[in-house]
Enzyme design. Structure first.
Site, short mmCIF file in Angstrom:
data_model
loop_
_atom_site.label_atom_id
_atom_site.label_comp_id
_atom_site.label_asym_id
_atom_site.label_seq_id
_atom_site.Cartn_x
_atom_site.Cartn_y
_atom_site.Cartn_z
N ALA A 68 0.86 -1.18 0.00
CA ALA A 68 0.00 0.00 0.00
C ALA A 68 0.90 1.23 0.00
O ALA A 68 2.04 1.17 0.49
CB ALA A 68 -0.88 -0.02 1.24
N GLY A 111 0.49 -5.07 0.90
CA GLY A 111 -0.68 -5.11 0.03
C GLY A 111 -0.37 -5.73 -1.32
O GLY A 111 -1.27 -6.27 -1.98
N GLU A 114 -0.71 -9.35 -0.75
CA GLU A 114 -2.15 -9.61 -0.54
C GLU A 114 -2.91 -9.57 -1.86
O GLU A 114 -3.82 -10.36 -2.10
CB GLU A 114 -2.71 -8.60 0.45
N GLU A 134 4.18 -5.30 7.32
CA GLU A 134 3.39 -4.25 7.99
C GLU A 134 3.77 -4.04 9.45
O GLU A 134 3.64 -2.94 9.98
CB GLU A 134 1.89 -4.57 7.89
#
Ligand code: HXC
Length: 260
Positions: A68, A111, A114, A134
């Protein structure tokens, strides 16, 4: 097809296949709201495009996606992320009904990892680097990293990776069953297009049912999953493609699917 997209590129590398390339090279394809807005819009269009049977999702040689966009995220407040259900629309890809194949080169972190795990098949370059870092940012995975990774590779490995935030290699990902295979360097997109092309050549109703069946193995108990599988199998006898496929076999001909 390309439309006004700026953070993704669309191309047609094979009949029935669309390739979506994440395209924020300067930020190693860090995932921000514009990129997801565009990705979701492209997938919505592809859902209703009868000519498309499978999708390849990829990034650059250096990064599938480095996570992200930390710079976009860093000043957000609890009330804002909670009220707006931040990340909810980032997982729209997981309800896309056509097969989607992630071709991963370079970093697939946070992300990015993911996003790859939301796809149906992951092919990895030997250069691929996966991880859920993270914890190093004071947060935890928020788009499936604690769930899909655990389902794919087991609790102890997932726990170690999520708690330490350490990266893992393409070979590890393959040994642990996160990716279907590691291909030779430089060939991951071509290999993914080959797989997508093969899938796009099948009957679309059977493909959709097969994807639904396999995915249900993640959601349901064994008894419920077997029940759903049997029902999906029975339902396909209501399609023309079942008659076409079985008749073609019996007559030693190639099946010409009508997707009906
Ligand atoms: C914003 C990022 C970014 C990210 C890289 N960049 N990753 N920007 N968000 N996730 C930017 C850098 O700031 C830099 O911009 C440029 O991309 C090149 O990156 P470098 O760090 O200079 O490259 P390199 O030294 O090769 O290191 C590569 C890297 C490192 C190891 C991948 O960039 C890195 O650690 N990135 C963060 C990885 C991460 O923590 N991901 C998880 C994010 S949290 P400038 O302007 O300086 O050139 C997350 C939460 C998930 O994903 C929630 C659900 C979706």
């Amino acid at each position: 097809q390309q439309g006004d997209y700026t953070s993704i590129l669309l191309s047609s590398p094979a009949p029935g296949v669309t390739q979506i390339t994440l395209n924020r090279p300067k930020a190693l394809n860090a995932l921000n709201s514009t990129l997801f807005h565009e990705l979701n819009a492209a997938l919505r269009n592809l859902s209703s495009d009868e000519s498309i049977g499978a999708v390849v999702l990829t990034g650059s040689d250096k990064a599938f996606a480095a996570g992200a966009d930390i710079k976009e995220m860093k000043d957000k407040q609890f009330a804002e992320v909670y009220k707006g259900d931040f990340l909810a629309h980032w997982t729209e890809l997981s309800s896309f009904r056509k097969p989607i194949i992630a071709a991963v080169s370079g970093y697939a972190l946070g992300g990015g990892c993911e996003l790859a795990m939301m796809c149906d098949i992951i092919l990895a370059s030997p250069t691929a680097v996966f991880g859920q870092p993270e914890i190093n940012l004071g947060v935890i995975p928020g788009a499936g990293g604690t769930q899909r990774l655990t389902h794919a590779i087991g609790k102890s490995r997932a726990m170690e990776l999520v708690l330490t935030g350490r990266n893992f290699s393409a070979q590890d990902a393959s040994d642990w069953g996160l990716v279907s295979r590691v291909v030779s360097e430089g060939s991951v997109v071509d290999e993914a297009v080959k797989v997508a092309g093969k899938i796009a050549g099948k009957g679309k109703l059977a493909v959709q049912a097969a994807k639904e069946g396999v995915n249900s193995a993640y959601e349901l108990s064994l008894a419920q999953g077997l029940h759903l599988e049997r029902r999906l199998f029975h339902q396909l006898f209501a399609t023309n493609d079942q008659k076409i496929g079985m008749t073609a076999f019996a007559e030693k001909k190639k099946a010409e699917w009508t997707h009906s």
